[in-house]
Design a protein around this motif. Structure first.
Motif, PDB file in Angstrom:
ATOM      1  N   GLY A 171     -48.886  12.594  21.114  1.00 53.32           N
ATOM      2  CA  GLY A 171     -49.721  13.336  20.270  1.00 53.32           C
ATOM      3  C   GLY A 171     -51.066  13.081  20.048  1.00 53.32           C
ATOM      4  O   GLY A 171     -51.770  13.644  19.325  1.00 53.32           O
ATOM      5  N   GLY A 172     -51.400  12.009  20.969  1.00 57.49           N
ATOM      6  CA  GLY A 172     -52.679  11.349  21.049  1.00 57.49           C
ATOM      7  C   GLY A 172     -52.647  10.192  21.646  1.00 57.49           C
ATOM      8  O   GLY A 172     -52.138  10.302  22.673  1.00 57.49           O
ATOM      9  N   VAL A 173     -52.980   9.068  21.139  1.00 54.41           N
ATOM     10  CA  VAL A 173     -53.003   7.716  21.659  1.00 54.41           C
ATOM     11  C   VAL A 173     -51.734   7.031  21.337  1.00 54.41           C
ATOM     12  O   VAL A 173     -51.283   7.187  20.085  1.00 54.41           O
ATOM     13  N   VAL A 197     -44.066   7.667  28.630  1.00 55.17           N
ATOM     14  CA  VAL A 197     -44.857   7.880  27.510  1.00 55.17           C
ATOM     15  C   VAL A 197     -45.960   9.020  27.909  1.00 55.17           C
ATOM     16  O   VAL A 197     -46.687   9.006  29.080  1.00 55.17           O
ATOM     17  N   LEU A 198     -46.048  10.019  27.000  1.00 51.34           N
ATOM     18  CA  LEU A 198     -46.897  11.300  27.126  1.00 51.34           C
ATOM     19  C   LEU A 198     -48.094  11.104  26.095  1.00 51.34           C
ATOM     20  O   LEU A 198     -47.729  11.089  24.700  1.00 51.34           O
ATOM     21  N   GLU A 199     -49.106  10.862  26.476  1.00 51.17           N
ATOM     22  CA  GLU A 199     -50.507  10.729  25.580  1.00 51.17           C
ATOM     23  C   GLU A 199     -51.278  11.851  26.037  1.00 51.17           C
ATOM     24  O   GLU A 199     -51.203  12.502  27.140  1.00 51.17           O
ATOM     25  N   GLY A 200     -52.241  12.019  24.846  1.00 51.78           N
ATOM     26  CA  GLY A 200     -53.368  12.719  25.184  1.00 51.78           C
ATOM     27  C   GLY A 200     -53.477  14.004  24.180  1.00 51.78           C
ATOM     28  O   GLY A 200     -52.305  14.101  23.668  1.00 51.78           O
ATOM     29  N   PRO A 201     -54.456  14.986  24.257  1.00 52.07           N
ATOM     30  CA  PRO A 201     -54.709  16.045  23.276  1.00 52.07           C
ATOM     31  C   PRO A 201     -53.784  17.010  23.841  1.00 52.07           C
ATOM     32  O   PRO A 201     -53.436  17.868  22.732  1.00 52.07           O
ATOM     33  N   ASP A 202     -53.147  17.058  24.884  1.00 56.02           N
ATOM     34  CA  ASP A 202     -51.960  18.187  25.441  1.00 56.02           C
ATOM     35  C   ASP A 202     -50.620  17.785  24.919  1.00 56.02           C
ATOM     36  O   ASP A 202     -49.709  18.376  25.093  1.00 56.02           O
ATOM     37  N   THR A 203     -50.341  16.744  24.216  1.00 53.66           N
ATOM     38  CA  THR A 203     -49.049  16.094  23.769  1.00 53.66           C
ATOM     39  C   THR A 203     -48.577  16.348  22.410  1.00 53.66           C
ATOM     40  O   THR A 203     -47.906  15.642  21.774  1.00 53.66           O
ATOM     41  N   LYS A 204     -49.594  17.208  21.571  1.00 54.94           N
ATOM     42  CA  LYS A 204     -49.046  17.521  20.344  1.00 54.94           C
ATOM     43  C   LYS A 204     -47.796  18.524  20.345  1.00 54.94           C
ATOM     44  O   LYS A 204     -47.923  19.263  21.081  1.00 54.94           O
ATOM     45  N   VAL A 205     -46.946  18.124  19.540  1.00 52.67           N
ATOM     46  CA  VAL A 205     -45.526  19.064  19.481  1.00 52.67           C
ATOM     47  C   VAL A 205     -45.898  20.389  18.573  1.00 52.67           C
ATOM     48  O   VAL A 205     -46.519  20.290  17.615  1.00 52.67           O
ATOM     49  N   THR A 206     -45.496  21.478  19.359  1.00 54.18           N
ATOM     50  CA  THR A 206     -46.014  22.803  18.792  1.00 54.18           C
ATOM     51  C   THR A 206     -44.638  23.330  18.409  1.00 54.18           C
ATOM     52  O   THR A 206     -44.672  24.270  17.579  1.00 54.18           O
ATOM     53  N   ALA A 207     -43.629  23.014  18.740  1.00 54.04           N
ATOM     54  CA  ALA A 207     -42.281  23.833  18.567  1.00 54.04           C
ATOM     55  C   ALA A 207     -41.044  22.874  18.814  1.00 54.04           C
ATOM     56  O   ALA A 207     -41.280  21.937  19.874  1.00 54.04           O
ATOM     57  N   VAL A 208     -40.049  22.911  18.227  1.00 56.11           N
ATOM     58  CA  VAL A 208     -38.753  21.908  18.537  1.00 56.11           C
ATOM     59  C   VAL A 208     -37.750  22.934  18.473  1.00 56.11           C
ATOM     60  O   VAL A 208     -37.543  23.813  17.606  1.00 56.11           O
ATOM     61  N   GLY A 217     -49.923  21.574  25.497  1.00 55.60           N
ATOM     62  CA  GLY A 217     -50.535  21.818  26.794  1.00 55.60           C
ATOM     63  C   GLY A 217     -49.575  22.777  27.556  1.00 55.60           C
ATOM     64  O   GLY A 217     -49.948  22.944  28.646  1.00 55.60           O
ATOM     65  N   GLY A 218     -48.273  23.323  26.859  1.00 55.49           N
ATOM     66  CA  GLY A 218     -47.686  24.152  27.552  1.00 55.49           C
ATOM     67  C   GLY A 218     -46.658  23.785  28.219  1.00 55.49           C
ATOM     68  O   GLY A 218     -45.672  24.520  28.693  1.00 55.49           O
TER      69      GLY A 218
END
Length: 401
Positions: A171-173, A197-208, A217-218
């Motif tokens: 969800g960030g760094v 490991v998924l980093e960066g601004p596109d890794t915020k969780v929007t739904a589970v 990031g889609g």
């Protein structure tokens, strides 16, 4: 006849146990510790509960002084005016002084589906609940850990070391607290363990969902088990009791840890917000705040002015499975520096910290008050002055007893 003083401590975590033990310095003080569980929980080891390598519980007889009365129960309300607390069982315990050390837990996940389909692990019960879920999932099942703080990193590493297929969504760094050098070391160890490991601004969780995690990031990740480690909250006991709190619900205090509402209520640990500038949540601050909260109470009993709080930090210790770890060194004001200890030595230091923290509780039980000094963060005074418009950082203003 000597007058006795009744002190109630709410919460039997690191801070509460230290406070309760410290209070037994005086023979004329009766100490009651109220805690929902009958055993002490090593929160530093909850990721090991999830991974199945440790039970993370200690008998209170090992860490509590003999003169501390343990009441297993949950406090539902504090009656500051009547100086008493109400228990969920319907009982009531009166006090002359109260130490509020209720700790912290999982935050209410606002992400759609997280509350229904993700498993938080901020408490012992949550970690226990997750264990059979993992046991029931095939070894090859995709496991997603959300949150790249210490809890997320430790859980991801612990599970990957057992052969699980783990994705860590930052969800960030990765490791926001860490110095870049330490972060690279952690990333390298996670890669060795096979953690994606998924980093960066596109890794915020929007739904589970039941079997997937969607990112900002889609991207959609298949996930048989989703573990939620991001964010902490505190119990709303202070709010429900009409006491002043910060936005998160931590009890507002002055620099002696005394409630801004009531001179007979003192806070410690994750649920305390001294001067509305709370310390980082964790055992490192809790183990220091607990005995200092007790000293504030003891000073008031003795008719003395309490000392202002003094908390300093050494860094952050993270396990990376059973065979590696990292200790990220820091300035006393909790700012990471370039120096770190990694690999096998880092793992040994992490285990030492876990064991030594419990030993500190036991030492305080046997010889309360032995430690009379605290690490000093000299920069806190400047933060307080800036917050108060250059007003001096004084102790508690006079309030009605």
């Amino acid at each position: 006849m000597t007058e006795h003083t009744d002190v109630v401590v709410i919460g039997g975590g690191y801070s509460g146990v230290m406070a309760a033990n410290r209070l037994t310095q005086r023979d004329d003080v009766t100490v009651t510790l109220i805690n929902p569980r009958p055993t002490f929980v090593e929160r530093l080891r909850l990721h090991q509960v999830v991974g199945g390598s440790h039970e993370a519980v200690v008998d209170y007889r090992e860490v509590l002084g003999e003169r501390v009365r343990l009441v297993v129960g949950t406090v539902t309300r504090i009656d500051a005016a009547g100086r008493g607390v109400t228990l969920a069982s319907g009982g009531r315990v009166g006090y002359d002084y109260l130490i509020y050390a209720v700790g912290s837990g999982s935050t209410d996940a606002s992400v759609p589906g997280a509350a229904e389909f993700a498993y938080p692990i901020a408490t012992f019960e949550e970690a226990q609940r997750l264990r059979p879920v993992l046991d029931a999932a095939p070894a090859s099942a995709a496991v997603t850990v959300v949150g790249a703080g210490p809890a997320g990193i430790e859980t991801a590493a612990e599970l990957a070391e057992t052969g699980r297929t783990v994705t860590l969504v930052c969800g960030g760094v990765l490791g926001p607290y860490l110095h870049p050098r330490g972060r690279r070391s952690v990333a390298g160890r996670l890669a060795e363990l096979g953690v994606t490991v998924l980093e960066g601004p596109d890794t915020k969780v929007t739904a589970v969902t039941r079997d997937a995690v969607r990112l900002s990031g889609g991207r959609e990740l298949p996930s048989r088990v989703t573990i939620w480690t991001t964010g902490f909250s505190v119990p709303d006991l202070a709010v429900r009791s009409g006491l002043s709190t910060d936005a998160l619900g931590r009890l507002l205090t002055d620099e002696t840890l005394t409630s801004v509402d009531d001179v007979r209520i003192v806070a410690a640990g994750d649920s305390a917000a001294p001067s509305d500038l709370p310390y980082r949540m964790g055992c490192q601050s809790a183990i220091q705040l607990g005995p200092q909260a007790a000293e504030t109470v003891l000073s008031r009993i003795a008719g003395k002015e309490p000392a202002t709080v003094s908390v300093g930090f050494a860094g952050q210790c993270i396990s990376l499975g059973r065979r590696a770890g990292i200790f990220q060194f820091a300035h006393r004001n909790d700012t990471a520096i370039r120096l770190y200890l990694g690999g096998r030595p880092g793992a040994k230091l992490k285990e030492f910290v876990c064991k030594h923290t419990v030993k500190q509780l036991a030492d305080e039980a046997r010889k309360p008050g032995a430690r009379a000094w605290w690490i000093k963060d000299d920069k806190r005074r400047h933060l307080l002055e800036a917050k108060r418009g250059e007003a001096p950082a004084t102790a508690t203003a006079e309030r009605a007893a």
